[in-house]
Design an enzyme around this catalytic site. Sequence first.
Site, PDB file in Angstrom:
ATOM      1  N   ARG A  91      14.680 163.894  44.313  1.00 26.68           N
ATOM      2  CA  ARG A  91      13.580 163.636  43.391  1.00 26.68           C
ATOM      3  C   ARG A  91      12.331 164.340  43.893  1.00 26.68           C
ATOM      4  NH1 ARG A  91      16.975 162.481  40.259  1.00 26.68           N
ATOM      5  NH2 ARG A  91      17.223 160.532  39.100  1.00 26.68           N
ATOM      6  N   GLU A 104       8.345 166.384  36.254  1.00 29.31           N
ATOM      7  CA  GLU A 104       9.235 167.192  35.407  1.00 29.31           C
ATOM      8  C   GLU A 104       9.043 166.858  33.931  1.00 29.31           C
ATOM      9  OE1 GLU A 104      13.349 166.676  36.493  1.00 29.31           O
ATOM     10  OE2 GLU A 104      12.908 166.992  38.614  1.00 29.31           O
ATOM     11  N   HIS A 116      16.692 171.040  37.629  1.00 29.79           N
ATOM     12  CA  HIS A 116      17.368 169.727  37.713  1.00 29.79           C
ATOM     13  C   HIS A 116      18.807 169.806  37.180  1.00 29.79           C
ATOM     14  CE1 HIS A 116      16.494 165.147  37.950  1.00 29.79           C
ATOM     15  NE2 HIS A 116      17.758 165.405  38.250  1.00 29.79           N
TER      16      HIS A 116
HETATM   17  C1  DGY Z   1      20.702 161.395  38.426  1.00 27.33           C
HETATM   18  O1  DGY Z   1      21.808 161.041  37.999  1.00 27.33           O
HETATM   19  O2  DGY Z   1      19.880 160.602  38.873  1.00 27.33           O
HETATM   20  C2  DGY Z   1      20.396 162.835  38.388  1.00 27.33           C
HETATM   21  O3  DGY Z   1      19.155 163.166  38.817  1.00 27.33           O
HETATM   22  C3  DGY Z   1      20.698 163.421  37.037  1.00 27.33           C
HETATM   23  O4  DGY Z   1      21.761 164.222  37.303  1.00 27.33           O
END
Ligand code: DGY
Length: 321
Positions: free
Chosen positions: A239, A268, A286
């Site tokens: 993240r 984002e 992402h």
């Molecule tokens: C998640 O699943 O948290 C990812 O960031 C999306 O693929």
Amino acid sequence: MPDRFRVAVTRRLPKACEDRLRENFEARLGDDDTVYTPAALAAHAAGADGVIVSPAEVVDAPAIAALPSSVKVLSTFSVGFEHIDVAAAERRGIVVTNTPGVLTEATADLTMLLILGAARRASEGERLLRSGTWIGWRPTQLLGVQLEGKTLGIVGLGRIGGATARRALSFGMSIAYHGRRPSPEAPAGARFHAVLEDMLPQCHILSLNCPLTPETRHVLDARRISLLPRGALVINAARGALVVDDALIAALQSGHVAAAGLDVYTGEPALDPRYRDLPNTFLMPHLGSATEETRFAMGMLAIDNLAAVLAGQPPKYRVKI
Ligand code: DGY
């Protein structure tokens, strides 16, 4: 009681998942694939028993409060759930579920892509070729860093960190990791560090693979970056808000961090524009879990979780706080 449960979905899902939703529920599918604001989410969920959201929707306390009282389950199409105020949902009697496990391998693959892309200056190479200015092979052109013999430090060695560590071992790297406690996912030989500051000076490559929580927000700040050896690489497939952007950008500008491989960003889809301008960043939008196989599995698991709650059963993955 309607014949079938009513389910609202915010985003387009893989076709097989949408087909299953249409067959088994009164399904209101997202048709334009835009991110839902809290107001749009509440309107879309009117009368719904369950809602499937994506990690791009912010489902904070006001958004939860705005949901219709019919909603019993919020199933997120993601392992991460920091976009949902789980406590607020529970206070309203809404069960929150997520999709761990099924995206481990895809996200570890992507983490290796970030490591390789940053280490081997892949963005610079691609830009050179696409610009039409490449004049041919040269002994000193775009020299990167070899992975063999280097130490990969992983912050948060859970499923994805463990799968990344196994891949890195096959590249001849050694593994150090930091977390709250030794991890059952750690491969043999991985060195555990209870104190992050003790691990950082050993890391030729630092990979962030932990969830975003109040404790991990901004875990990589200027002070900790300064503890990395000069020329280290920083990788983030978890993240964006794990990193203090100003600090990482300053380190990329000074060369203290030689390169960064990033798949995730604060705010984002916006990202600090300096990341785009720096030559020594390898950037992905992402895409950690973005394989056909994984997105299918995530969708099916999100539906399984939702269906279980609506049937009065425990879901496979209920988010607990
Ligand atoms: C998640 O699943 O948290 C990812 O960031 C999306 O693929």
